[in-house]
Design a protein around this motif. Structure first.
Motif, mmCIF file in Angstrom:
data_model
loop_
_atom_site.group_PDB
_atom_site.id
_atom_site.type_symbol
_atom_site.label_atom_id
_atom_site.label_comp_id
_atom_site.label_asym_id
_atom_site.label_seq_id
_atom_site.Cartn_x
_atom_site.Cartn_y
_atom_site.Cartn_z
ATOM 1 N N SER A 1 26.161 25.259 9.162
ATOM 2 C CA SER A 1 26.163 25.705 7.614
ATOM 3 C C SER A 1 24.834 26.295 7.162
ATOM 4 C CB SER A 1 26.776 24.667 6.661
ATOM 5 O OG SER A 1 26.605 25.287 5.405
ATOM 6 N N LYS A 2 23.828 25.396 7.465
ATOM 7 C CA LYS A 2 22.621 25.849 7.146
ATOM 8 C C LYS A 2 21.906 27.253 7.945
ATOM 9 C CE LYS A 2 20.965 21.154 5.826
ATOM 10 N NZ LYS A 2 19.977 20.055 5.951
ATOM 11 N N GLN B 1 30.766 15.911 10.588
ATOM 12 C CA GLN B 1 29.678 16.254 9.353
ATOM 13 C C GLN B 1 28.294 16.806 9.516
ATOM 14 O OE1 GLN B 1 30.083 13.063 6.528
ATOM 15 N NE2 GLN B 1 29.044 14.089 4.856
ATOM 16 N N ILE B 2 27.859 16.193 10.466
ATOM 17 C CA ILE B 2 26.285 16.272 10.834
ATOM 18 C C ILE B 2 26.367 17.726 11.190
ATOM 19 C CG2 ILE B 2 24.365 16.038 12.205
ATOM 20 C CD1 ILE B 2 25.239 12.844 11.711
ATOM 21 N N ASN C 1 15.938 22.965 6.290
ATOM 22 C CA ASN C 1 16.684 22.769 4.902
ATOM 23 C C ASN C 1 17.218 24.014 4.446
ATOM 24 O OD1 ASN C 1 15.990 19.913 4.108
ATOM 25 N ND2 ASN C 1 13.698 20.527 4.040
ATOM 26 N N ASN C 2 16.706 24.725 3.116
ATOM 27 C CA ASN C 2 17.487 25.830 2.855
ATOM 28 C C ASN C 2 16.562 27.125 2.644
ATOM 29 O OD1 ASN C 2 20.028 24.422 2.261
ATOM 30 N ND2 ASN C 2 18.974 23.334 0.895
ATOM 31 N N ASN D 1 28.630 20.258 11.270
ATOM 32 C CA ASN D 1 28.982 21.443 10.226
ATOM 33 C C ASN D 1 27.746 21.632 9.317
ATOM 34 O OD1 ASN D 1 31.439 21.544 11.228
ATOM 35 N ND2 ASN D 1 32.299 20.126 9.906
ATOM 36 N N SER D 2 27.125 20.701 8.944
ATOM 37 C CA SER D 2 26.065 20.858 7.990
ATOM 38 C C SER D 2 24.616 21.657 8.664
ATOM 39 C CB SER D 2 25.338 19.487 7.620
ATOM 40 O OG SER D 2 24.259 19.518 6.845
#
Length: 317
Positions: A177-178, A170-171, A286-287, A173-174
Motif C-alpha cells: 500500500s505504501k 497485514q504486514i 513511511n508516507n 499489504n501495508s
C-alpha cells in the motif's frame, strides 16, 4: 603469478554465499563452494562445545586450497579443523562472530554493529558481499525492455520470514500500500525482486496486488536483481535482511527500509539500522518520497585490501 585457491564454506544461504564469494572475488581467488552439512547429533551443539574433529561434519574435503573463507555457525568447526590439519599451509578467514576463541582464525570479518574486538578482527560497515559495480553495469539492460521509459523506477527487494520477523498478510499489504501511494501514484513503475527466502505466496500476492504494468520477478534471478539495482531511482528492502541492504548500498541510491514488527528483540538489527541512518544511507518507508545522496559503500574491497597485505607476507609452503 598463479592465483591462490579458495575454499568457501557456508550453509548455502544467500546472505552467506554473497559474503564469502564477495570476499573471494575481491581477493582474486580461484574458488569453489562447499555447502557444509553437520552430522545429526552435532547439529544440536554450539561450536564452543563441539569437538574439532572431521566426524562432526559430513563433507569430505580433499581439494587443494590456500585460503578458507567461512560464514555461518555450521562452518566454524570445519574451518578450524582444516586450519589445525594444514597449519600455516592455509589461511582461514571467518565472516561473522564465530562464538569461539578468535585465535582459531587468521582473520575474523565482522560488521561494526556486532561490536566485536580483537587483534585479528576486521570490521566493515554492514555486510561484505558479492556485488560489484562492474556486474551492475554488465546487466543494466537485462530488464530495460520491460521498463516504461516515461516513468521513474522503484525496486522492492523482498526477504522472507525469520526468527525475528514475520511476513503475515497485514504486514505485506501495508508495504504494498505504501508503494502504491508513495510511488505508483507519482509516476513510478515498481520492480519486485524476491530472494531465496521469499515464500511463493508472497510472490503470488505481489502479482495479484499490482497491475500488469508493474514488473514482478517470479523466481530468484541474479541478473534481474543486478539490473533492478542499476536502473532504479529508489530502492526498498525489507528489514529482515541486513545483507541485502548492505548490497543495495553499493549503488549510492536512496534506500528505504520496510520495517516490520519484531517477533523478538535483536540489538544487532537496531545497531545496524542506527549506523546506516547515521551514514545517510537508509530511511524508513513511511508516507513520503525523498531524494538523498551518500558515499557508496565498498566495504568488501576495503577488507580485501587489508587481508592482501597479510597474504603477501604469508608462507603457504
Amino acid at each position: 603469478m598463479t592465483k591462490l585457491k579458495g575454499l568457501l564454506l557456508t550453509e548455502g544461504m544467500h546472505g552467506m554465499i554473497s559474503q564469502v564469494e564477495g570476499l573471494a572475488k575481491a581477493l582474486d581467488l580461484e574458488f569453489i563452494h562447499e555447502k557444509i552439512e553437520l552430522n545429526n547429533f552435532w547439529k544440536l551443539f554450539p561450536p564452543k562445545i563441539t569437538p574439532v574433529q572431521d566426524f562432526v561434519f559430513k563433507n569430505k574435503i580433499n581439494t587443494n586450497f590456500d585460503v578458507v573463507i567461512s560464514c555461518g555457525r555450521k562452518s566454524v568447526i570445519p574451518s578450524i579443523y582444516l586450519k589445525k590439519k594444514f597449519k600455516n599451509k592455509i589461511m582461514n578467514i571467518h565472516i561473522q562472530e564465530p562464538k569461539v576463541a578468535l585465535n582459531n582464525f587468521d582473520f575474523i570479518v565482522a560488521p561494526e554493529h556486532d561490536d566485536l574486538k580483537g587483534d585479528n578482527v576486521l570490521t566493515s560497515k554492514g555486510a561484505v558481499h558479492y556485488l560489484t559495480n562492474y556486474e551492475l553495469d554488465e546487466y543494466e539492460n537485462y530488464l530495460k525492455p520491460r521498463i516504461n521509459t516515461q516513468k521513474k523506477i522503484v525496486t522492492l527487494i523482498l526477504g522472507g520470514p525469520t526468527r525475528y520477523y514475520d511476513y503475515n498478510n497485514q504486514i505485506i499489504n501495508s508495504i504494498f500500500s505504501k508503494i502504491e501511494k508513495n510511488f505508483l501514484k507519482n509516476n513510478y513503475q515498481v520492480i519486485v525482486v524476491p530472494s531465496m527466502r521469499t515464500p511463493q505466496h508472497i510472490i503470488d500476492k505481489a502479482n495479484n496486488y499490482f497491475d500488469k504494468d508493474q514488473i514482478i520477478i517470479s523466481n530468484v534471478d541474479k541478473k534481474a536483481y543486478l539490473s533492478a539495482l542499476k536502473i532504479s531511482d529508489h530502492i526498498i528492502v525489507t528489514c529482515d535482511s541486513t545483507s541485502m541492504i548492505s548490497e543495495a548500498a553499493i549503488t549510492g541510491k536512496p534506500i528505504y527500509v520496510a520495517q516490520m514488527p519484531a517477533i523478538k528483540d535483536n540489538q544487532r538489527f537496531k545497531s545496524f539500522f542506527n549506523l546506516f541512518e547515521s551514514l545517510n544511507i537508509i530511511k524508513e518507508l513511511n508516507n513520503s518520497v525523498e531524494n538523498w545522496t551518500y558515499t557508496k559503500l565498498n566495504e568488501t574491497n576495503k577488507i580485501a585490501n587489508q587481508i592482501k597485505e597479510k597474504i603477501k607476507q604469508h608462507d603457504f609452503s
